[in-house]
Design a protein around this motif. Structure first.
Motif, PDB file in Angstrom:
ATOM      1  N   GLY A  38      45.963  75.300  57.387  1.00  0.00           N
ATOM      2  CA  GLY A  38      46.515  74.179  58.402  1.00  0.00           C
ATOM      3  C   GLY A  38      47.866  74.282  58.496  1.00  0.00           C
ATOM      4  O   GLY A  38      48.573  73.854  59.349  1.00  0.00           O
ATOM      5  N   ILE A  39      48.646  74.211  57.326  1.00  0.00           N
ATOM      6  CA  ILE A  39      50.069  74.260  57.432  1.00  0.00           C
ATOM      7  C   ILE A  39      50.898  75.645  57.668  1.00  0.00           C
ATOM      8  O   ILE A  39      51.887  75.804  58.490  1.00  0.00           O
ATOM      9  N   CYS A  40      50.236  76.658  57.305  1.00  0.00           N
ATOM     10  CA  CYS A  40      50.805  78.163  57.496  1.00  0.00           C
ATOM     11  C   CYS A  40      50.386  78.701  58.857  1.00  0.00           C
ATOM     12  O   CYS A  40      51.413  79.383  59.549  1.00  0.00           O
ATOM     13  N   PHE A  41      49.146  78.491  59.593  1.00  0.00           N
ATOM     14  CA  PHE A  41      48.844  79.282  60.628  1.00  0.00           C
ATOM     15  C   PHE A  41      49.740  79.056  61.806  1.00  0.00           C
ATOM     16  O   PHE A  41      49.900  80.348  62.718  1.00  0.00           O
ATOM     17  N   PRO A  42      50.097  77.926  62.256  1.00  0.00           N
ATOM     18  CA  PRO A  42      50.925  77.855  63.277  1.00  0.00           C
ATOM     19  C   PRO A  42      52.252  78.468  63.154  1.00  0.00           C
ATOM     20  O   PRO A  42      53.033  79.290  64.170  1.00  0.00           O
ATOM     21  N   PHE A  43      52.825  78.649  62.101  1.00  0.00           N
ATOM     22  CA  PHE A  43      54.055  79.439  61.915  1.00  0.00           C
ATOM     23  C   PHE A  43      53.833  81.035  61.781  1.00  0.00           C
ATOM     24  O   PHE A  43      54.559  81.593  62.449  1.00  0.00           O
ATOM     25  N   LEU A  44      52.721  81.391  61.420  1.00  0.00           N
ATOM     26  CA  LEU A  44      52.144  82.701  61.202  1.00  0.00           C
ATOM     27  C   LEU A  44      51.992  83.219  62.603  1.00  0.00           C
ATOM     28  O   LEU A  44      52.223  84.153  63.032  1.00  0.00           O
ATOM     29  N   GLY A  45      51.356  82.321  63.639  1.00  0.00           N
ATOM     30  CA  GLY A  45      51.186  82.399  64.923  1.00  0.00           C
ATOM     31  C   GLY A  45      52.673  83.105  65.659  1.00  0.00           C
ATOM     32  O   GLY A  45      52.647  83.780  66.498  1.00  0.00           O
ATOM     33  N   GLU A  46      53.407  82.054  65.325  1.00  0.00           N
ATOM     34  CA  GLU A  46      54.600  82.574  66.005  1.00  0.00           C
ATOM     35  C   GLU A  46      55.362  83.616  65.649  1.00  0.00           C
ATOM     36  O   GLU A  46      55.928  84.477  66.575  1.00  0.00           O
ATOM     37  N   LYS A  47      55.378  83.916  64.186  1.00  0.00           N
ATOM     38  CA  LYS A  47      55.795  85.353  63.749  1.00  0.00           C
ATOM     39  C   LYS A  47      55.009  86.477  64.403  1.00  0.00           C
ATOM     40  O   LYS A  47      55.527  87.399  64.785  1.00  0.00           O
ATOM     41  N   LEU A  48      53.524  86.425  64.436  1.00  0.00           N
ATOM     42  CA  LEU A  48      52.729  87.514  65.134  1.00  0.00           C
ATOM     43  C   LEU A  48      53.235  87.392  66.636  1.00  0.00           C
ATOM     44  O   LEU A  48      52.948  88.696  67.368  1.00  0.00           O
ATOM     45  N   GLY A 104      50.452  71.949  60.418  1.00  0.00           N
ATOM     46  CA  GLY A 104      51.526  73.106  60.476  1.00  0.00           C
ATOM     47  C   GLY A 104      52.475  72.725  62.029  1.00  0.00           C
ATOM     48  O   GLY A 104      53.410  73.004  62.229  1.00  0.00           O
ATOM     49  N   ILE A 105      51.544  72.367  63.198  1.00  0.00           N
ATOM     50  CA  ILE A 105      52.146  72.235  64.372  1.00  0.00           C
ATOM     51  C   ILE A 105      53.201  70.905  64.356  1.00  0.00           C
ATOM     52  O   ILE A 105      54.274  70.928  64.791  1.00  0.00           O
ATOM     53  N   GLU A 106      52.689  69.855  63.546  1.00  0.00           N
ATOM     54  CA  GLU A 106      53.752  68.913  63.306  1.00  0.00           C
ATOM     55  C   GLU A 106      54.944  69.422  62.546  1.00  0.00           C
ATOM     56  O   GLU A 106      55.951  68.916  63.027  1.00  0.00           O
ATOM     57  N   ALA A 107      54.600  70.081  61.534  1.00  0.00           N
ATOM     58  CA  ALA A 107      55.783  70.343  60.678  1.00  0.00           C
ATOM     59  C   ALA A 107      56.842  71.367  61.434  1.00  0.00           C
ATOM     60  O   ALA A 107      58.107  71.197  61.247  1.00  0.00           O
ATOM     61  N   GLN A 108      56.274  72.049  62.209  1.00  0.00           N
ATOM     62  CA  GLN A 108      57.298  73.108  63.278  1.00  0.00           C
ATOM     63  C   GLN A 108      58.377  72.021  63.956  1.00  0.00           C
ATOM     64  O   GLN A 108      59.318  72.185  64.007  1.00  0.00           O
ATOM     65  N   LYS A 109      57.488  70.791  64.518  1.00  0.00           N
ATOM     66  CA  LYS A 109      58.421  69.892  65.387  1.00  0.00           C
ATOM     67  C   LYS A 109      59.464  69.310  64.423  1.00  0.00           C
ATOM     68  O   LYS A 109      60.504  69.104  64.775  1.00  0.00           O
ATOM     69  N   GLN A 110      59.099  68.902  63.290  1.00  0.00           N
ATOM     70  CA  GLN A 110      59.708  68.099  62.263  1.00  0.00           C
ATOM     71  C   GLN A 110      60.821  69.025  61.827  1.00  0.00           C
ATOM     72  O   GLN A 110      61.998  68.602  61.579  1.00  0.00           O
ATOM     73  N   LEU A 111      60.715  70.129  61.523  1.00  0.00           N
ATOM     74  CA  LEU A 111      61.717  70.915  60.973  1.00  0.00           C
ATOM     75  C   LEU A 111      62.670  71.420  61.972  1.00  0.00           C
ATOM     76  O   LEU A 111      63.873  71.502  61.857  1.00  0.00           O
ATOM     77  N   GLU A 112      62.224  71.462  63.182  1.00  0.00           N
ATOM     78  CA  GLU A 112      63.259  71.486  64.374  1.00  0.00           C
ATOM     79  C   GLU A 112      64.010  70.303  64.449  1.00  0.00           C
ATOM     80  O   GLU A 112      65.431  70.502  64.581  1.00  0.00           O
ATOM     81  N   MET A 113      63.561  69.240  64.398  1.00  0.00           N
ATOM     82  CA  MET A 113      64.278  68.172  64.310  1.00  0.00           C
ATOM     83  C   MET A 113      65.392  68.054  62.934  1.00  0.00           C
ATOM     84  O   MET A 113      66.493  67.766  63.208  1.00  0.00           O
ATOM     85  N   ALA A 114      64.940  68.891  61.892  1.00  0.00           N
ATOM     86  CA  ALA A 114      65.671  68.971  60.726  1.00  0.00           C
ATOM     87  C   ALA A 114      66.826  70.016  60.832  1.00  0.00           C
ATOM     88  O   ALA A 114      67.904  70.201  60.083  1.00  0.00           O
ATOM     89  N   PRO A 163      49.566  66.533  68.112  1.00  0.00           N
ATOM     90  CA  PRO A 163      49.330  67.868  68.999  1.00  0.00           C
ATOM     91  C   PRO A 163      48.008  67.394  69.672  1.00  0.00           C
ATOM     92  O   PRO A 163      47.113  66.647  69.471  1.00  0.00           O
ATOM     93  N   THR A 164      48.150  67.865  71.265  1.00  0.00           N
ATOM     94  CA  THR A 164      46.818  67.972  71.900  1.00  0.00           C
ATOM     95  C   THR A 164      46.133  69.004  71.958  1.00  0.00           C
ATOM     96  O   THR A 164      44.992  68.899  72.404  1.00  0.00           O
ATOM     97  N   HIS A 165      46.545  69.856  70.895  1.00  0.00           N
ATOM     98  CA  HIS A 165      45.600  71.264  70.870  1.00  0.00           C
ATOM     99  C   HIS A 165      45.658  71.497  69.474  1.00  0.00           C
ATOM    100  O   HIS A 165      46.695  71.715  68.976  1.00  0.00           O
TER     101      HIS A 165
END
Lengths: 451, 451
Positions: free
Chosen positions: A271-281, A242-252, A14-16
């Motif tokens: 750290g793992i949840c908030f990027p996903f929660l942000g998407e949802k929000l 979480g940002i990395e996990a998003q990209k990795q699950l997309e690969m999967a 991630p760059t951000h």
């Protein structure tokens, strides 16, 4: 072959960082000055924290750039792998798909360097010479020690005395990085001396160690304080997970139905949840968040949501958080990193808004889950991380019962190689479960400050 | 940004192990039967080892296919990263380029699972139910325990008694994987009982523990023996390290002038070096190999090249190797994994052919190098691995003196998270250097078997 692992190239780091504050449906409560109990200003915090970290603490910008010098160091062990736990799925005979993000590949063996490195970086940039911090079991202290050695900063760590004496190995790691480690309470601070006067045999607590480190930072112009969890900017730095996990699950080709993390101060969970929660929000897919905490320190499931201090000496600002009271001393269970009376204000806020579930699990079940995981997946989790493992296994067994093939993602935040004594005690039947008595919690909560 | 890390995708995981025996200018000496002292046959070895492993032991095929089921598990942590140690280069102010291959990301924290997994696999495939093995400090035992749990094999580990008592944490890891760990010498074998009769307080040695494990395997039809180093097939399995490093250095646009590894039994050293050596022997680029061993167990620099037993009870075949004598008991220095009287026959042969240098380094310098490395690179090396670090630093300083910008590659074979007591002892000034006295070595060597 069935894919086990999802790896990202360096370009995908991630760059951000992702800042959940940008997307919250209701703003975070203000932080109050411990003396005046009025909203705190950046100037009030300046003696304690690097300016840039204070800015990040209150920022509502959605994406905050990660400096190149920080990325350059994070790249040493990031992006971390995402694994599909196929062998565990088979052992559980569950229709659920279980993924875990593996943060134990960092040099200190946990997710903590993700924030230690930027904290050291900003302090160095602002001309600070020395960092004061505290540590419980030592994961944070050793990570901060490592980051300081990389940026040529002095590092002073107040380590909870019982851990200092019983767990010399994390301390040895800090010292190998060149950090100075002091058993807390100590006679090097006013807070420490006061505690020792009342109770010379006091074995310390995270709340006391924080008081000592904060005091040192407040009284020395060239010194700032760093914290390894709880604060907004710390959770911000952990969102790389979480940002990395998003990209990795997309690969999967998958998306989590539920994300599980263990919560002590709340940083690996956020750290793992908030990027996903942000998407949802922002209108994206729904996802259920599940915070797992120890039954012996049930901040989220039995604590109050109230203004409280982060430390025993009441030197820190007052924050609105789930708390068991700043004087709360949890029983001696084996997850040092989860023995904190409070919880990250952001995690507390998310719970209040109904955006996360919370569950307490007792330690015998956690260790049993940790061993089941090790036998299947090869990795022995840190005692803290076994709470996430136990939560994920509970969810996988629920899926089995319900005949649902949900996708479960959990954060495996660190390895247990420093914590084998806990596994020995477990094997020898020396551990017991501990439900903190309601009366003890009620008493601790009765001391909450009035604001 | 300056690249720090060279990562390979899963596709790049080697499909074949590299067998140096195919390219040796002179064939390996034959292995002799311990009783008849005549060349041993596969049938002689069948009670001890899985058939496929016996085939690999004597094969001269250049490339041996890695089974898919093995690759599937190796992929969990492989390909391992190759790092450019830019911060260490800067700290040393050297014109040399230093690269290190990082094997500590495996679940047990070292390179050992690279061979534990295929050994467990072949035994399972051939209907074996139980593995007997030995371990010194515990890196091998825990790796074999992990591999056995993955293939549902029983695992019995004879652990050198002094380590069993002093290092309970590696043992706890084995037990978490479901292995049974017995302090050696024990009363469970004839070899053990005989030793205890003569010396009830005997604290054990690797040579004794091997005798016990071999005896158990020989006497039980459903049980086979596994070894974590020394043998040809073990070094073969470790060549994934060097094959990956070749690809990674190609990405970096570099080629090593010198490759450094620590040597106990020789497997991590052979693993990183042999693929490069093979290239050279087939007419490729020249490369210097440097084996670094502890001064307290100077097998390569002070031992003889002779036929010797691998164990104390003289149950193993006789192999031509550098040895200090099978009765040699090294001083109590802090690299359990390097305390073996012998050396891999292949490494010994390569040394004899003038294809490798060897150097002994004392432990104080090794620990100082380990700490310098940790401060610069963040990773705290296992005591064994500090020997490779010390060798690489010596080479980098030589380059500085000579004004040469050589490329140095070394194998960082494991993390030190289980070994912090050694660092504590070092910091407290409790460690001392140890040159093994020539007379002691002469005496040990005088007992070499006549063949």
């Amino acid at each position: 072959m069935n894919t086990l692992k999802y790896l990202l190239s360096d370009d995908a780091l991630p760059t951000h960082w992702y800042n959940l504050q940008a997307d919250l449906p209701e703003a975070m409560p203000e932080v109050l000055h411990p003396g005046t109990k009025k909203p705190i200003t950046p100037a009030d915090l300046a003696p304690l924290f690097a300016e840039e970290l204070i800015k990040q603490e209150v920022s509502t910008e959605r994406w905050i750039e990660i400096p190149d010098a920080v990325r350059q160091i994070l790249l040493q062990w990031r992006c971390t792998p995402l694994y599909r736990a196929r062998r565990l799925e088979k052992a559980l005979d569950t229709p659920a798909k279980i993924y875990y993000k593996w943060e134990g590949v960092s040099p200190s063996g946990s997710h903590k360097p993700n924030t230690a490195v930027p904290q050291a970086y900003y302090n160095k940039l602002e001309g600070i010479r020395k960092i004061a911090t505290e540590t419980g079991a030592g994961q944070w202290g050793s990570s901060m020690g490592m980051a300081c050695s990389m940026f040529d900063l002095e590092c002073l760590v107040y380590m909870v005395k019982v851990s200092y004496n019983q767990k010399p190995y994390r301390r040895a790691l800090m010292e190998a990085y060149g950090a100075t480690c002091i058993a807390s309470p100590s006679d090097t601070t006013e807070s420490g001396r006061k505690i020792l006067q009342d109770d010379p045999d006091c074995t310390g607590s995270l709340g006391i160690a924080i008081s000592e480190a904060v005091e040192v930072a407040a009284q020395n112009e060239d010194t700032r304080y760093c914290l390894g969890s709880v604060l907004n900017h710390v959770l911000l730095h952990q969102t790389v997970i979480g940002i990395e996990a998003q990209k990795q699950l997309e690969m999967a080709g998958d998306y989590p139905d539920v994300i599980v993390g263990c919560t002590g101060g709340g940083s690996n969970y956020g750290g793992i949840c908030f990027p996903f929660l942000g998407e949802k929000l922002r209108g994206g897919r729904d996802v259920r968040l599940l915070a797992v905490e120890p039954s012996a320190c049930p901040t989220l499931t039995k604590g109050h949501l109230a203004y409280d201090y982060g430390d025993v000496a009441k030197l820190t600002p007052l924050v609105m958080m789930h708390t068991l009271g700043s004087g709360f001393v949890p029983a001696g269970f084996h997850s040092g990193g989860l023995r904190y009376h409070g919880m990250a204000p952001m995690v507390s806020h998310v719970l209040k808004l109904g955006l996360s579930d919370a569950r307490a699990i007792n330690q015998l079940e956690c260790f049993a889950s940790g061993i089941q995981f090790a036998k299947a997946e090869g990795i022995i989790p840190a005692p803290e991380a076994t709470h996430a493992v136990a939560g994920a296994i509970q969810e996988a067994l629920r899926c089995k019962e319900e005949g649902k093939s949900e996708t479960i993602l959990f954060n495996l935040c660190g390895h247990g190689h420093f914590d084998m004594q806990a596994y020995i005690d477990y094997h020898e039947g020396k551990l017991r479960d501990y439900e903190y008595p309601e009366e003890a919690i009620a008493m601790a909560l009765s001391g909450l400050p009035s604001v």
